[in-house]
Design a protein around this motif. Structure first.
Motif, short mmCIF file in Angstrom:
data_model
loop_
_atom_site.label_atom_id
_atom_site.label_comp_id
_atom_site.label_asym_id
_atom_site.label_seq_id
_atom_site.Cartn_x
_atom_site.Cartn_y
_atom_site.Cartn_z
N PRO A 10 -14.50 -56.74 21.10
CA PRO A 10 -14.20 -56.83 22.91
C PRO A 10 -15.15 -55.17 23.99
CG PRO A 10 -13.00 -55.70 21.26
CD PRO A 10 -14.06 -55.75 20.27
N LEU A 14 -14.26 -58.66 29.59
CA LEU A 14 -12.83 -59.41 28.18
C LEU A 14 -11.36 -59.02 28.78
CD1 LEU A 14 -14.78 -60.10 25.67
CD2 LEU A 14 -14.58 -62.06 27.21
N GLU A 15 -11.45 -58.18 29.94
CA GLU A 15 -10.69 -57.45 30.03
C GLU A 15 -8.71 -58.65 30.31
OE1 GLU A 15 -7.87 -53.90 32.35
OE2 GLU A 15 -9.86 -54.22 32.96
N GLU A 17 -9.19 -61.79 29.91
CA GLU A 17 -8.89 -62.94 29.00
C GLU A 17 -7.85 -62.02 27.54
OE1 GLU A 17 -12.13 -65.12 27.49
OE2 GLU A 17 -13.08 -63.73 29.34
N ILE A 18 -8.11 -60.90 26.76
CA ILE A 18 -7.45 -60.05 25.84
C ILE A 18 -5.99 -59.67 26.38
CG2 ILE A 18 -7.30 -58.51 24.16
CD1 ILE A 18 -10.91 -58.21 24.81
N PHE A 21 -4.63 -63.02 26.21
CA PHE A 21 -3.71 -63.44 24.85
C PHE A 21 -2.47 -62.31 24.03
CE2 PHE A 21 -4.54 -61.96 20.34
CZ PHE A 21 -4.97 -63.52 19.81
N ARG A 22 -2.57 -61.19 24.39
CA ARG A 22 -1.44 -60.56 24.10
C ARG A 22 -0.57 -60.76 24.92
NH1 ARG A 22 1.40 -56.45 26.46
NH2 ARG A 22 1.72 -54.01 25.44
N SER A 36 -5.57 -57.76 15.01
CA SER A 36 -6.25 -56.74 16.54
C SER A 36 -6.10 -55.20 17.12
CB SER A 36 -5.09 -57.14 17.34
OG SER A 36 -4.02 -56.48 17.80
N LEU A 39 -3.32 -54.08 18.94
CA LEU A 39 -3.11 -54.46 20.71
C LEU A 39 -1.76 -54.58 21.03
CD1 LEU A 39 -4.56 -55.61 23.11
CD2 LEU A 39 -4.54 -57.77 22.38
N TYR A 45 -5.71 -51.44 28.80
CA TYR A 45 -6.68 -52.10 27.96
C TYR A 45 -7.66 -51.42 27.97
CZ TYR A 45 -10.69 -55.09 27.19
OH TYR A 45 -11.51 -56.27 26.11
N TRP A 48 -7.31 -48.81 24.84
CA TRP A 48 -6.74 -49.63 23.23
C TRP A 48 -8.46 -50.10 23.55
CZ3 TRP A 48 -9.68 -54.77 23.13
CH2 TRP A 48 -8.75 -55.14 21.61
N LEU A 49 -9.78 -50.38 24.19
CA LEU A 49 -10.48 -51.00 24.10
C LEU A 49 -11.29 -49.39 22.67
CD1 LEU A 49 -13.37 -52.21 24.12
CD2 LEU A 49 -13.30 -51.65 26.44
#
Length: 75
Positions: A10, A14-15, A17-18, A21-22, A36, A39, A45, A48-49
């Motif tokens: 990650p 890509l924030e 998109e991720i 997805f979440r 994940s 996540l 984000y 999490w990152l």
């Protein structure tokens, strides 16, 4: 025709998109997103990152498996 799956670390770019997805997982009632690094617990984000980056260290104290290098799967 072969399908390819590419797993990447990650990163900032890509924030969206991720987080989409979440939202897709949570939107259909899923309570967890396996693999994940938690996540589903993070609305931020950036937080999490940071957690994912902490897991890259072999001496991390977080429960689970240390993250590894990017890889590709060809089926």
């Amino acid at each position: 025709m072969a399908e390819a799956i590419e797993l990447v670390r990650p990163k900032e770019s890509l924030e969206q998109e991720i987080m989409d997805f979440r939202a897709a997982f949570l939107g259909v009632g899923e309570k967890t997103i396996n693999g994940s690094r938690g996540l589903h617990h993070f609305e931020s984000y950036q937080e999490w990152l940071q957690r994912v980056k902490e897991c890259e260290r072999p001496d991390n104290e977080l429960l689970g498996v240390q993250t590894t290098l990017d890889w590709k799967f060809q089926r």
